[in-house]
Each structure stands twice: as structure tokens, then as C-alpha cells.
Design a protein around this motif. Structure first.
Motif, mmCIF file in Angstrom:
data_model
loop_
_atom_site.group_PDB
_atom_site.id
_atom_site.type_symbol
_atom_site.label_atom_id
_atom_site.label_comp_id
_atom_site.label_asym_id
_atom_site.label_seq_id
_atom_site.Cartn_x
_atom_site.Cartn_y
_atom_site.Cartn_z
ATOM 1 N N LEU A 1 0.805 -1.226 0.033
ATOM 2 C CA LEU A 1 -0.001 -0.140 -0.077
ATOM 3 C C LEU A 1 1.081 1.257 -0.089
ATOM 4 O O LEU A 1 1.664 1.627 1.011
ATOM 5 C CB LEU A 1 -1.081 -0.097 1.104
ATOM 6 C CG LEU A 1 -1.760 1.233 1.451
ATOM 7 C CD1 LEU A 1 -2.721 1.389 0.286
ATOM 8 C CD2 LEU A 1 -2.350 1.139 2.687
ATOM 9 N N PHE A 2 0.845 2.006 -1.176
ATOM 10 C CA PHE A 2 1.665 3.478 -0.944
ATOM 11 C C PHE A 2 0.476 4.387 -0.545
ATOM 12 O O PHE A 2 -0.467 4.399 -1.164
ATOM 13 C CB PHE A 2 1.676 3.613 -2.579
ATOM 14 C CG PHE A 2 2.613 4.931 -2.662
ATOM 15 C CD1 PHE A 2 3.887 4.638 -2.548
ATOM 16 C CD2 PHE A 2 2.100 6.203 -2.949
ATOM 17 C CE1 PHE A 2 4.763 5.947 -2.538
ATOM 18 C CE2 PHE A 2 2.923 7.337 -3.061
ATOM 19 C CZ PHE A 2 4.176 7.455 -2.842
ATOM 20 N N VAL A 3 0.880 4.873 0.832
ATOM 21 C CA VAL A 3 -0.159 5.614 1.439
ATOM 22 C C VAL A 3 -0.321 6.922 1.052
ATOM 23 O O VAL A 3 -1.607 7.347 0.919
ATOM 24 C CB VAL A 3 0.660 5.488 2.873
ATOM 25 C CG1 VAL A 3 -0.678 6.363 3.809
ATOM 26 C CG2 VAL A 3 0.598 4.242 3.346
ATOM 27 N N THR A 4 0.616 7.575 0.631
ATOM 28 C CA THR A 4 0.622 9.008 -0.072
ATOM 29 C C THR A 4 0.863 10.001 1.046
ATOM 30 O O THR A 4 0.288 9.649 2.062
ATOM 31 C CB THR A 4 -0.687 9.433 -0.927
ATOM 32 O OG1 THR A 4 -1.606 9.778 0.143
ATOM 33 C CG2 THR A 4 -0.978 8.221 -1.612
ATOM 34 N N CYS A 5 1.529 10.836 0.753
ATOM 35 C CA CYS A 5 1.787 11.910 1.767
ATOM 36 C C CYS A 5 0.573 12.507 2.516
ATOM 37 O O CYS A 5 0.338 12.817 3.507
ATOM 38 C CB CYS A 5 2.691 13.163 1.175
ATOM 39 S SG CYS A 5 4.350 12.706 0.524
ATOM 40 N N LEU A 6 -0.298 13.064 1.721
ATOM 41 C CA LEU A 6 -1.613 13.736 2.220
ATOM 42 C C LEU A 6 -2.506 12.679 3.054
ATOM 43 O O LEU A 6 -2.967 13.036 4.337
ATOM 44 C CB LEU A 6 -2.404 14.042 1.036
ATOM 45 C CG LEU A 6 -1.926 15.374 0.376
ATOM 46 C CD1 LEU A 6 -2.886 15.928 -0.810
ATOM 47 C CD2 LEU A 6 -1.739 16.420 1.393
ATOM 48 N N VAL A 7 -2.494 11.249 2.560
ATOM 49 C CA VAL A 7 -3.202 10.384 3.612
ATOM 50 C C VAL A 7 -2.431 10.432 4.778
ATOM 51 O O VAL A 7 -2.983 10.351 5.772
ATOM 52 C CB VAL A 7 -3.650 9.134 2.689
ATOM 53 C CG1 VAL A 7 -3.972 7.917 3.670
ATOM 54 C CG2 VAL A 7 -4.509 9.447 1.715
ATOM 55 N N ASP A 8 -1.177 9.939 4.692
ATOM 56 C CA ASP A 8 -0.230 9.739 5.995
ATOM 57 C C ASP A 8 -0.545 11.134 6.929
ATOM 58 O O ASP A 8 -0.742 10.878 8.058
ATOM 59 C CB ASP A 8 1.099 9.664 5.584
ATOM 60 C CG ASP A 8 1.811 9.422 6.819
ATOM 61 O OD1 ASP A 8 1.657 8.560 7.510
ATOM 62 O OD2 ASP A 8 3.100 9.762 6.784
ATOM 63 N N LEU A 9 -0.355 11.967 6.528
ATOM 64 C CA LEU A 9 -0.506 13.392 7.141
ATOM 65 C C LEU A 9 -1.568 13.965 7.359
ATOM 66 O O LEU A 9 -1.847 14.570 8.759
ATOM 67 C CB LEU A 9 0.571 14.532 6.585
ATOM 68 C CG LEU A 9 2.074 14.047 6.315
ATOM 69 C CD1 LEU A 9 2.680 15.114 5.680
ATOM 70 C CD2 LEU A 9 2.840 13.855 7.746
ATOM 71 N N MET A 10 -2.462 13.870 6.680
ATOM 72 C CA MET A 10 -3.954 14.712 6.799
ATOM 73 C C MET A 10 -5.114 13.823 7.155
ATOM 74 O O MET A 10 -5.986 14.202 7.665
ATOM 75 C CB MET A 10 -4.105 15.660 5.568
ATOM 76 C CG MET A 10 -3.054 16.418 5.360
ATOM 77 S SD MET A 10 -2.545 17.619 6.592
ATOM 78 C CE MET A 10 -4.364 18.599 6.687
ATOM 79 N N ARG A 11 -5.013 12.289 6.787
ATOM 80 C CA ARG A 11 -6.367 11.483 6.559
ATOM 81 C C ARG A 11 -6.009 10.161 6.810
ATOM 82 O O ARG A 11 -6.253 9.286 5.830
ATOM 83 C CB ARG A 11 -7.041 12.110 5.319
ATOM 84 C CG ARG A 11 -8.478 11.450 5.477
ATOM 85 C CD ARG A 11 -9.394 12.174 6.323
ATOM 86 N NE ARG A 11 -10.765 11.678 6.090
ATOM 87 C CZ ARG A 11 -11.969 12.124 6.899
ATOM 88 N NH1 ARG A 11 -11.636 13.286 7.696
ATOM 89 N NH2 ARG A 11 -13.074 11.786 6.751
ATOM 90 N N PRO A 12 -5.345 9.888 7.707
ATOM 91 C CA PRO A 12 -5.051 8.443 7.758
ATOM 92 C C PRO A 12 -6.042 7.285 7.545
ATOM 93 O O PRO A 12 -5.856 6.054 7.222
ATOM 94 C CB PRO A 12 -4.253 8.343 9.184
ATOM 95 C CG PRO A 12 -3.729 9.550 9.506
ATOM 96 C CD PRO A 12 -4.957 10.611 8.790
ATOM 97 N N SER A 13 -7.332 7.905 8.078
ATOM 98 C CA SER A 13 -8.334 6.868 7.857
ATOM 99 C C SER A 13 -8.546 6.386 6.295
ATOM 100 O O SER A 13 -8.964 5.202 6.288
ATOM 101 C CB SER A 13 -9.943 7.475 8.253
ATOM 102 O OG SER A 13 -9.837 8.831 7.561
#
Length: 256
Positions: free
Chosen positions: A7-19
Motif C-alpha cells: 500500500l502506497f499510502v501517499t503523503c496527504l493520507v499519511d499526514l492529513m487523513r490516515p483513515s
């Protein structure tokens, strides 16, 4: 043995919206795969690439390729990042010897989330439930570079209680464009306002999309204009993960 999916999480998902990352992982698991999240992953390099710094982009690309070398597939809950990994990585390394072939082999294993679920795993429903009228925003990279349009709609249409709507201009940009919204905030805001009016036309209860950057841009603009139209990543709806509040920016520190 279950396929190993990185799973490539992406920066925005990791920092702003982990859900969104957790929802994506659950969906991939429901498709019959095992999910790993390599600790060595960072940014995909797209900001550097788009701002004219290919050397930094290549360094980040090689780090990404190494981080996912044991994965049979690489899946990103973002058409923008998936497009960078799948299409632009090979362009960055064209004519650079053996590494070019390694990068091409990596890129061929990359998929956007809904495309992976539908086209690779054959998923037709996720078992989720959501009561409401939903309009889906097609992000530019996923739509124009990867050709993703039918896949999220096919899965959304299977959600119990969900009424799927279409806005008149489904291909219109939201105005984000990464660095574009920073360099040209007035143009970005005008494009976002036009997109919001289009999305509001079918009178939905919720806007979904496959790219968090687009959704945050729209949510911020909606917040500042006092328009109560919540936004959620499509993965959250498909996984039934709606416990988190809808995507929104606070009044403080909002983007243009």
C-alpha cells in the motif's frame, strides 16, 4: 497463497487523513490479498518532478522502487500518485541503463485503488452501506492519465442505500493541481467555485473522490463559503469507514 500488495499510502493520507489508508487496506484485504505498508516509503517525488527538479524526483523514485521490491502489486488510493509511479517514473529513467528496466518493471505493478479492485481483483461489491445521495468527482490525473472513471462508480453503485448521481461536467478540474493552487491562487479559487456549483447541481448529500488533494481543496472552499456539502474519499465509503468526520479544513491555516 494470497498476493502481497504494497500500500502506497501517499503523503496527504499519511499526514492529513490516515483513515483513508486504513480503509484502502481493508478493501484490498477484502479482495483476497495480504497488505503490507513498507516503512521505507516516502513521497512519490511528484512535487519535485512538477517543479522542474528531476534529480530529486529520481532519488525519491529509487527509494520507492526499493521499498516495494518484494510486493506483487503496488496500490495507491490516489490517481495522482499512481500516475506518477506508473507513467512518469519510466519517463524519468529513460535511457539510464539497467535501472530503466527495474523502474519499468515496478511501474507495471502499480495500480490506483478502485482500478485494482475492479480490473485486477474482479470486485463488484464491497458489502458497505451508506444512506445518502452521492456525487463522485473525477480527479484529473486518474481520469486523464489512467482512464479511471467507471471503476469507482461501479463500486459506489453497489453500496446499499447509496444513490449515485452525476454532475453535468464530470471531467472539470477542481482547481487544486498541487503547486498550481499555490502559484495561481486566484485562478485556482475560480476553478474550484465553478466545480462546486457543478457538483451541487444534482443536490447531493456528499461528494466523493479518489484524490485527497482534490477533496481537501473542495472542502476548504466549501468551508470558507459557508456551504454545507461534506466530502469523503471514495475508499471510506466503500469500506464503510465513516466514523471520522467528513474532510474539512479549519478556518485557520486553510489553503487559498
Amino acid at each position: 497463497m494470497k498476493p502481497r500488495v504494497g500500500l502506497f499510502v501517499t503523503c496527504l493520507v499519511d499526514l492529513m487523513r490516515p483513515s483513508v489508508g486504513f480503509a484502502a487496506a481493508r478493501l484490498i484485504e477484502r479482495s483476497g490479498c495480504s497488505v503490507i505498508v513498507p516503512a521505507g516509503q516516502t513521497c512519490c517525488g511528484q512535487p519535485a518532478y512538477n517543479s522542474g527538479d528531476p534529480d530529486s524526483a529520481r532519488d525519491l523514485a529509487l527509494q520507492t522502487v526499493r521499498a516495494f521490491e518484494t510486493c506483487e502489486f503496488v496500490v495507491a488510493p490516489s490517481g495522482s500518485c499512481a500516475s506518477m509511479l506508473r507513467l512518469h517514473y519510466p519517463a524519468l529513467f529513460k535511457g539510464r541503463g539497467e535501472v530503466e528496466q527495474d523502474v519499468k518493471a515496478f511501474a507495471a505493478r502499480v495500480h490506483e485503488l478502485t482500478s485494482f479492485l475492479v480490473n485486477v481483483r474482479g470486485m463488484t461489491a464491497t458489502g458497505a452501506q451508506f444512506e445518502g445521495r452521492v456525487v463522485h468527482h473525477d480527479a484529473c490525473s486518474g481520469l486523464r492519465e489512467l482512464g479511471i472513471r467507471a471503476e469507482p462508480r461501479q463500486l459506489l453503485a453497489s453500496v446499499a442505500g447509496l444513490e449515485l448521481l452525476d454532475a453535468p461536467e464530470t471531467t472539470a478540474c477542481c482547481g487544486f493541481g498541487g503547486l498550481f493552487s499555490v502559484k495561481y491562487p486566484e485562478i485556482s479559487s475560480a476553478v474550484a467555485d465553478r466545480k462546486i456549483e457543478d457538483l451541487k447541481t444534482p443536490a447531493p448529500d456528499l461528494v466523493t473522490g479518489g484524490d485527497l488533494g482534490c477533496l481537501m481543496n473542495l472542502a476548504g472552499r466549501l468551508n470558507r463559503s459557508g456551504q454545507p456539502l461534506p466530502c469523503r474519499h471514495v475508499a471510506e465509503i466503500l469500506a464503510g469507514e465513516t466514523r471520522e468526520p467528513p474532510i474539512a479544513w479549519s478556518e485557520k491555516g486553510t489553503p487559498p
